[in-house]
Motif scaffolding. Sequence first.
Motif, PDB file in Angstrom:
ATOM      1  N   GLY A   4      38.207  38.797  34.565  1.00 29.33           N
ATOM      2  CA  GLY A   4      38.022  37.387  34.256  1.00 29.33           C
ATOM      3  C   GLY A   4      38.138  36.535  35.499  1.00 29.33           C
ATOM      4  O   GLY A   4      38.232  37.032  36.618  1.00 29.33           O
ATOM      5  N   ASN A   5      38.153  35.210  35.297  1.00 28.29           N
ATOM      6  CA  ASN A   5      38.232  34.257  36.389  1.00 28.29           C
ATOM      7  C   ASN A   5      39.677  33.783  36.531  1.00 28.29           C
ATOM      8  O   ASN A   5      40.253  33.255  35.595  1.00 28.29           O
ATOM      9  N   PHE A   6      40.255  33.992  37.703  1.00 33.93           N
ATOM     10  CA  PHE A   6      41.637  33.623  37.966  1.00 33.93           C
ATOM     11  C   PHE A   6      41.669  32.500  38.996  1.00 33.93           C
ATOM     12  O   PHE A   6      41.040  32.593  40.042  1.00 33.93           O
ATOM     13  N   ILE A   7      42.431  31.433  38.700  1.00 31.53           N
ATOM     14  CA  ILE A   7      42.623  30.324  39.627  1.00 31.53           C
ATOM     15  C   ILE A   7      43.984  30.562  40.277  1.00 31.53           C
ATOM     16  O   ILE A   7      45.014  30.533  39.616  1.00 31.53           O
ATOM     17  N   ILE A   8      43.960  30.783  41.600  1.00 30.07           N
ATOM     18  CA  ILE A   8      45.183  31.139  42.318  1.00 30.07           C
ATOM     19  C   ILE A   8      45.345  30.193  43.503  1.00 30.07           C
ATOM     20  O   ILE A   8      44.430  30.030  44.309  1.00 30.07           O
ATOM     21  N   PRO A   9      46.537  29.579  43.639  1.00 24.86           N
ATOM     22  CA  PRO A   9      46.764  28.696  44.786  1.00 24.86           C
ATOM     23  C   PRO A   9      46.813  29.484  46.090  1.00 24.86           C
ATOM     24  O   PRO A   9      47.244  30.636  46.118  1.00 24.86           O
ATOM     25  N   ALA A  10      46.409  28.854  47.174  1.00 23.63           N
ATOM     26  CA  ALA A  10      46.383  29.512  48.474  1.00 23.63           C
ATOM     27  C   ALA A  10      47.788  29.844  48.964  1.00 23.63           C
ATOM     28  O   ALA A  10      47.962  30.750  49.766  1.00 23.63           O
ATOM     29  N   ASN A  11      48.797  29.137  48.461  1.00 21.90           N
ATOM     30  CA  ASN A  11      50.160  29.402  48.909  1.00 21.90           C
ATOM     31  C   ASN A  11      50.904  30.365  47.983  1.00 21.90           C
ATOM     32  O   ASN A  11      52.119  30.505  48.079  1.00 21.90           O
ATOM     33  N   ALA A  12      50.195  31.053  47.102  1.00 16.98           N
ATOM     34  CA  ALA A  12      50.824  32.010  46.191  1.00 16.98           C
ATOM     35  C   ALA A  12      51.330  33.217  46.968  1.00 16.98           C
ATOM     36  O   ALA A  12      50.687  33.685  47.903  1.00 16.98           O
ATOM     37  N   THR A  13      52.483  33.722  46.558  1.00 15.73           N
ATOM     38  CA  THR A  13      53.021  34.921  47.190  1.00 15.73           C
ATOM     39  C   THR A  13      52.280  36.139  46.652  1.00 15.73           C
ATOM     40  O   THR A  13      51.678  36.071  45.566  1.00 15.73           O
ATOM     41  N   PRO A  14      52.322  37.263  47.353  1.00 17.97           N
ATOM     42  CA  PRO A  14      51.673  38.467  46.846  1.00 17.97           C
ATOM     43  C   PRO A  14      52.162  38.860  45.448  1.00 17.97           C
ATOM     44  O   PRO A  14      51.360  39.255  44.599  1.00 17.97           O
ATOM     45  N   ASP A  15      53.466  38.720  45.183  1.00 19.92           N
ATOM     46  CA  ASP A  15      53.985  39.043  43.845  1.00 19.92           C
ATOM     47  C   ASP A  15      53.393  38.123  42.785  1.00 19.92           C
ATOM     48  O   ASP A  15      53.062  38.558  41.675  1.00 19.92           O
ATOM     49  N   GLU A  16      53.251  36.835  43.112  1.00 14.69           N
ATOM     50  CA  GLU A  16      52.663  35.891  42.167  1.00 14.69           C
ATOM     51  C   GLU A  16      51.205  36.241  41.883  1.00 14.69           C
ATOM     52  O   GLU A  16      50.749  36.126  40.742  1.00 14.69           O
ATOM     53  N   VAL A  17      50.491  36.675  42.899  1.00 16.90           N
ATOM     54  CA  VAL A  17      49.082  37.050  42.728  1.00 16.90           C
ATOM     55  C   VAL A  17      48.981  38.235  41.764  1.00 16.90           C
ATOM     56  O   VAL A  17      48.189  38.217  40.813  1.00 16.90           O
ATOM     57  N   ILE A  18      49.788  39.261  42.001  1.00 21.05           N
ATOM     58  CA  ILE A  18      49.746  40.454  41.125  1.00 21.05           C
ATOM     59  C   ILE A  18      50.140  40.072  39.703  1.00 21.05           C
ATOM     60  O   ILE A  18      49.506  40.524  38.740  1.00 21.05           O
ATOM     61  N   ASN A  19      51.188  39.248  39.548  1.00 17.92           N
ATOM     62  CA  ASN A  19      51.593  38.819  38.204  1.00 17.92           C
ATOM     63  C   ASN A  19      50.469  38.052  37.512  1.00 17.92           C
ATOM     64  O   ASN A  19      50.242  38.225  36.320  1.00 17.92           O
ATOM     65  N   LYS A  20      49.765  37.223  38.286  1.00 23.44           N
ATOM     66  CA  LYS A  20      48.681  36.412  37.707  1.00 23.44           C
ATOM     67  C   LYS A  20      47.517  37.306  37.230  1.00 23.44           C
ATOM     68  O   LYS A  20      46.978  37.082  36.143  1.00 23.44           O
ATOM     69  N   ILE A  21      47.128  38.295  38.015  1.00 22.23           N
ATOM     70  CA  ILE A  21      45.958  39.104  37.629  1.00 22.23           C
ATOM     71  C   ILE A  21      46.296  40.223  36.658  1.00 22.23           C
ATOM     72  O   ILE A  21      45.406  40.944  36.234  1.00 22.23           O
ATOM     73  N   THR A  22      47.579  40.360  36.296  1.00 23.25           N
ATOM     74  CA  THR A  22      47.938  41.327  35.243  1.00 23.25           C
ATOM     75  C   THR A  22      48.165  40.634  33.908  1.00 23.25           C
ATOM     76  O   THR A  22      48.490  41.280  32.922  1.00 23.25           O
ATOM     77  N   THR A  23      47.987  39.319  33.896  1.00 27.59           N
ATOM     78  CA  THR A  23      48.004  38.575  32.629  1.00 27.59           C
ATOM     79  C   THR A  23      46.614  38.037  32.386  1.00 27.59           C
ATOM     80  O   THR A  23      45.789  38.010  33.304  1.00 27.59           O
ATOM     81  N   SER A  24      46.338  37.602  31.191  1.00 30.50           N
ATOM     82  CA  SER A  24      44.982  37.139  30.888  1.00 30.50           C
ATOM     83  C   SER A  24      44.660  35.898  31.715  1.00 30.50           C
ATOM     84  O   SER A  24      45.537  35.103  32.022  1.00 30.50           O
ATOM     85  N   PRO A  25      43.386  35.719  32.085  1.00 27.38           N
ATOM     86  CA  PRO A  25      42.989  34.618  32.970  1.00 27.38           C
ATOM     87  C   PRO A  25      43.346  33.238  32.450  1.00 27.38           C
ATOM     88  O   PRO A  25      43.585  32.334  33.224  1.00 27.38           O
ATOM     89  N   SER A  26      43.404  33.062  31.138  1.00 33.67           N
ATOM     90  CA  SER A  26      43.681  31.745  30.602  1.00 33.67           C
ATOM     91  C   SER A  26      45.165  31.412  30.647  1.00 33.67           C
ATOM     92  O   SER A  26      45.554  30.289  30.436  1.00 33.67           O
ATOM     93  N   ALA A  27      46.003  32.436  30.923  1.00 33.12           N
ATOM     94  CA  ALA A  27      47.457  32.191  30.929  1.00 33.12           C
ATOM     95  C   ALA A  27      47.888  31.512  32.203  1.00 33.12           C
ATOM     96  O   ALA A  27      47.316  31.591  33.224  1.00 33.12           O
TER      97      ALA A  27
END
Length: 157
Positions: free
Chosen positions: A134-157
């Motif tokens: 899906g399409n994930f909106i991720i801030p440029a200042n996100a930590t690597p852990d935040e990125v992995i957490n974001k892409i392991t949950t549904s894109p709308s979350a």
Amino acid sequence: MGKVKDILYDISDILTAFCIVMIAGIVIWVSIGNIMQYPSFVAAEEKQSEKNTNFGLAVPVGDGTTSGSAVTGSAVGGKPAKGSNPELFSIYINYGESVSAIAQKFVDVGLFKSVDEFKTLVNQKNAASKLKSGNFIIPANATPDEVINKITTSPSA
């Protein structure tokens, strides 16, 4: 009389099989030109139905504070400029896409330093089978852990 009848039946079976093989050979011979042109036909169809070449790539998106499609902040190496809102990246992950391909998208926008760094973190978190599409909106200042957490949950979350 029985022997003559058996011989006629055997000969007719052989002739029938021979006719079937000959008809199949003729059909193939007549169609061989079309068969050989099939790859170029498929290539022409693909070219005719060009797809968006940016599909699946990471692109920066605005944070909604500006009108139109303007992007706020400026990211250098994935880090926002001081005094600005963090830049957001829209990263589309296709269904069935490999971990390496996903990792390359995050490396391209500067959220990870290398593909190996991404893969190592995914393996440490046992997240390879949990990656969502899906399409994930991720801030440029996100930590690597935040990125992995974001892409392991549904894109709308």
